[in-house]
Design an enzyme around this catalytic site. Sequence first.
Site, PDB file in Angstrom:
ATOM      1  N   CYS A  82       0.871  -1.176   0.000  1.00 29.34           N
ATOM      2  CA  CYS A  82       0.000   0.000   0.000  1.00 29.34           C
ATOM      3  C   CYS A  82       0.906   1.223   0.000  1.00 29.34           C
ATOM      4  O   CYS A  82       1.592   1.489   0.986  1.00 29.34           O
ATOM      5  CB  CYS A  82      -0.915   0.000   1.219  1.00 29.34           C
ATOM      6  SG  CYS A  82      -1.919   1.500   1.367  1.00 29.34           S
ATOM      7  N   CYS A 224      -4.581   6.100  -4.292  1.00 31.56           N
ATOM      8  CA  CYS A 224      -3.953   4.779  -4.235  1.00 31.56           C
ATOM      9  C   CYS A 224      -2.536   4.931  -4.773  1.00 31.56           C
ATOM     10  O   CYS A 224      -2.347   5.187  -5.969  1.00 31.56           O
ATOM     11  CB  CYS A 224      -4.746   3.771  -5.058  1.00 31.56           C
ATOM     12  SG  CYS A 224      -3.979   2.128  -5.129  1.00 31.56           S
TER      13      CYS A 224
END
Length: 291
Positions: A82, A224
Amino acid sequence: MVPVSFVKVEGLGNDFILLDRRARSRAELDEEVSWAQAHAARLCDRRTGIGADGILLVGPGLAGGVASMIVVNFDGSRPEMCGNGLRCVAAFVAAQLPTSGPTREATVVIDTDAGPRRCQVSEADDGAITVSVEMGAAKLLGTQAPRAGVGREFVGVSLGNPHAVCFVGDDEDPETLARALGPAVERDPAYQPDKTNVEFARVSAPQAIELWVWERGVGITEACGTGACATAVAAARAGRVACDLPVAVALPGGTLLITVPSDPAAEVVMRGPCRQVFAGVFADPSPSSSS
């Protein structure tokens, strides 16, 4: 009920509940991960919980890093990487490093499920934090036309986690497509068993991309980091943007700068902000939990 301390952090609106577990043993950390997976939906609920896209567990270094990061999504799944979460963890860890005097720069290596990642943390005069991350070498996974994509082609890219990138026309809206097609493409048979993150992108100017991401296990998010990297890589390899120069990837929560190297074996670099929002304590009903 046992009190559990946490820190709320965010990178471009992609927000997380950070749990500092660096004092835990590996076995204890594994138990914490299982606990987080079981309770993620409750804790991340924006009405009845703290509210977040996921949970970041900061553990001891495992492969030479100063710390490790384990991510648990809203739905309890465990992604390999992530990017926004990594910037938050790097800044959190760097802020606690011992120093011999005033410093606004720190370099830390964070171990992740996708491997160690080197992070350069910088603090501006106003206290704003920016982190540059060496995200590893990207892998192109080929182009597919999944059934759920209704005839559209998606470029597969891995940054340690899977992405399916679709470039849209000038007259199309990436947000509308992400919301309409993202859920089904994520779960399409072409991307089983692990499913995929789904990106809908438009090159809006030289070295500029507009992007909406349907994140695997979460849904639409404000940003993201790995999705921005994957999209920049897909664009660069197709000649839509230049290599070795920053690409401004505009997401709903803000802009990340992504540099794609001309050498496919070299590291993709992501640069963007992050911040600590607040710290707090929540009451956990599980008797085995500790603060």
